[in-house]
Write a protein that holds these residues in place. Structure first.
Motif, short mmCIF file in Angstrom:
data_model
loop_
_atom_site.label_atom_id
_atom_site.label_comp_id
_atom_site.label_asym_id
_atom_site.label_seq_id
_atom_site.Cartn_x
_atom_site.Cartn_y
_atom_site.Cartn_z
N PHE A 63 7.02 -7.97 2.68
CA PHE A 63 6.55 -6.80 3.42
C PHE A 63 6.47 -5.54 2.56
O PHE A 63 5.50 -4.80 2.61
CB PHE A 63 7.47 -6.56 4.62
N ARG A 81 2.68 -7.11 0.07
CA ARG A 81 1.78 -6.43 1.00
C ARG A 81 1.40 -5.03 0.51
O ARG A 81 0.25 -4.59 0.65
CB ARG A 81 2.42 -6.35 2.38
N GLU A 127 -1.07 -5.37 -2.43
CA GLU A 127 -2.40 -5.77 -1.98
C GLU A 127 -3.16 -4.64 -1.29
O GLU A 127 -4.38 -4.54 -1.42
CB GLU A 127 -2.31 -6.97 -1.05
N ASN A 128 -2.44 -3.78 -0.59
CA ASN A 128 -3.11 -2.77 0.25
C ASN A 128 -3.10 -1.36 -0.31
O ASN A 128 -3.90 -0.52 0.13
CB ASN A 128 -2.50 -2.76 1.64
N GLN A 183 1.94 -11.14 7.68
CA GLN A 183 1.41 -9.83 7.32
C GLN A 183 -0.07 -9.90 6.92
O GLN A 183 -0.70 -8.86 6.74
CB GLN A 183 2.21 -9.26 6.14
N ASN A 184 -0.62 -11.07 6.81
CA ASN A 184 -1.97 -11.20 6.28
C ASN A 184 -3.02 -11.50 7.34
O ASN A 184 -4.12 -10.96 7.29
CB ASN A 184 -2.01 -12.31 5.22
N GLY A 241 2.12 -8.96 12.49
CA GLY A 241 2.56 -7.68 11.96
C GLY A 241 3.21 -6.77 12.99
O GLY A 241 2.89 -5.60 13.10
N ASP A 271 3.04 -2.74 11.63
CA ASP A 271 3.31 -2.80 10.20
C ASP A 271 2.30 -2.00 9.39
O ASP A 271 2.66 -1.22 8.50
CB ASP A 271 3.32 -4.25 9.73
N SER A 272 1.03 -2.20 9.68
CA SER A 272 -0.01 -1.49 8.93
C SER A 272 0.07 0.01 9.15
O SER A 272 -0.07 0.80 8.21
CB SER A 272 -1.40 -1.99 9.35
#
Length: 466
Positions: free
Chosen positions: A48, A52, A55-56, A367-368, A399, A404-405
């Motif tokens: 997390f 993550r 990647e983001n 998370q994906n 998520g 989460d995002s």
């Protein structure tokens, strides 16, 4: 009784999209990348707050150092997160050599305070996983260090940012059923998810503070946020009646057990390649066993818990946490002077579908995957009106309900974004949620009500804004 159904696209969903949006301009990508360091390379840290984030947010942040007591997990973290930075088993050495601007703390709960305080003393801001810490003395030490150093510590309460929880908060802000007087909140962990805590280090209170701290800090934070007041007193009950010593047989761990054919909780870690790579291959460095026996005698936390919490604005909460439910979900009800608001999630007969509990939890933590679009519900009814409203809130599985995002966007992408519902959580929020669990634990141990004011220098206020 008449039922009115309507789809809300202007309540929680719109609030989530508007309040927690994070537009990216050309100027953002042109800025120097923020320097991050991570201490604690377990599944939460590498996933997390590691892979993550890489990647983001790699256009605006970069990892300059990773730290852990386990050198094998450090090497795994480099590969899994796809980063190329120095690794350390000495935290202060990492801080001195890499000079991070923010340190992400995802170690064993009972050690959070060491890294939070040292990082702030060495000039870095901190992002810590929940719970912020595990007892009142550590909470006070963190509060004092933040004040002394002038650095900032953020607590990663992702549940606040979930679409449904945001919609509930928005409804409460409108006061549709008058002043809230009491709340019923019940959380159910199934036999897949609930049992996992007792396999891990969380099953020992000197590491996780019991699930009243580790897990319930999420729930207590939501209550503080929803009620918009501080807790003042806690009375609690709890016991260990299911896991631990409460079984006729026990093995070394699931991989080395003679009772796999008769244990309903048998978990074959060898079929989980990620856990094999992260944990089993690195046991030789620190002795941590990920598939520990649920019946081992070292387990000393509660597996059934309930608490009554009184708030400074006179709201009373009845809370419970179940760790071996046949299904995973929760339900909450707000009793107001003029009516009642209820909501729930993943209650099987509400959804009228069969739920594979292992897959449900895996999907929640994924998370994906964008997740399947579905609808959650908020029930609202007035005392003298036979009609009621069932507000449908569009939500996505995966998520933590979309939270989460939004949490990570707020932290990394746009820290100054508008936040009218105060989703962001600092050390006072982290302390207050943790202290309810600490007070509950103390109440169970000492068989008495415990006042929050006994624990730290924080003075509870009727409204959180105070």
């Amino acid at each position: 009784m008449k039922r009115r159904n309507f789809l809300t696209t202007s309540a929680g969903v719109a609030a989530g999209a508007t309040v927690l949006s994070s537009p990216v301009g050309a100027a953002v990508s042109a800025q120097r990348k923020k320097r991050l360091a991570l201490v604690g390379t377990g599944i939460r840290g590498t996933g997390f707050w590691g892979k993550r984030v890489v990647e983001n947010y790699s256009d605006i942040v970069e990892f300059v150092g990773l730290c852990d007591i386990n050198p094998g997990r450090l090497q795994f973290a480099l590969d899994y997160m796809n980063v190329d930075c120095p690794v350390f088993t000495d935290f202060e050495k990492m801080m001195n050599e890499t000079k991070p601007e923010m340190v992400i703390v995802t170690t064993v709960d009972a050690t959070h305070h060491k890294f939070i305080i040292k990082a702030m003393e060495m000039g870095a801001d901190v992002l810590t996983e929940k719970p912020m810490t595990t007892d009142e003395d550590k909470s006070q030490a963190i509060l004092d260090a933040e004040k002394r150093t002038g650095q900032k510590c953020t607590v990663g309460f992702n549940y606040r940012y979930g679409t449904l929880f945001t919609a509930i908060k928005e409804q409460l802000a409108k006061k549709p059923v008058g002043e809230i007087t009491s709340v019923d909140f019940h959380w159910y962990l199934n036999t897949y998810h609930g049992a996992s805590y007792f396999r891990r280090w969380h099953g020992e209170r000197d590491k996780g503070g019991t699930l009243l701290v580790h897990k319930a800090t999420h729930h207590f934070d939501l209550l503080n946020w929803f009620i918009d007041s501080d807790p003042v007193e806690v009375t609690a009950y709890g016991d260990l009646e299911h896991y631990g010593i409460n079984n006729k047989f026990r093995g070394v761990n699931c991989r080395n057990c003679a009772y796999t054919d008769k244990c309903d909780y048998y978990w074959d870690i060898t079929k989980d390649q990620h856990s094999m790579n992260l944990y089993v291959k690195n046991e030789k460095y620190d002795g941590y066993i990920r598939d520990n026996c649920l019946w081992r005698e070292d387990i000393d936390i509660f597996d059934k818990m309930s608490a009554q919490i009184k708030y400074a604005n006179n709201v009373v909460v009845n809370y419970s946490l179940t760790t071996y439910s046949p299904y995973e979900g929760w339900r909450i009800a707000f009793n107001g002077r003029d009516g009642r608001i209820e909501s729930w999630e993943d209650i099987p007969w509400r959804q009228q579908e069969k739920i594979n509990q292992a897959e449900l939890h895996a999907a929640e933590m994924n998370q994906n995957a964008p997740g399947e679009v579905r609808y959650d519900e908020i029930f609202k009814m007035h005392n003298f009106d036979r009609d009621f409203e069932m507000i449908k809130v569009e939500a996505a599985r995966g998520g933590h309900g979309g939270g989460d995002s939004r949490l990570q966007d707020k932290i990394f992408r746009d820290p100054d974004m508008a936040d009218p519902y105060k989703h962001s959580a600092g050390t006072r929020d982290g302390a207050m949620s943790c202290l309810i669990g600490v007070a509950a634990r103390k109440s169970i141990n000492e068989k008495r009500p415990v006042k929050i004011e006994e624990l730290t220098s924080i003075k509870p206020h009727p409204t959180r804004g105070a």
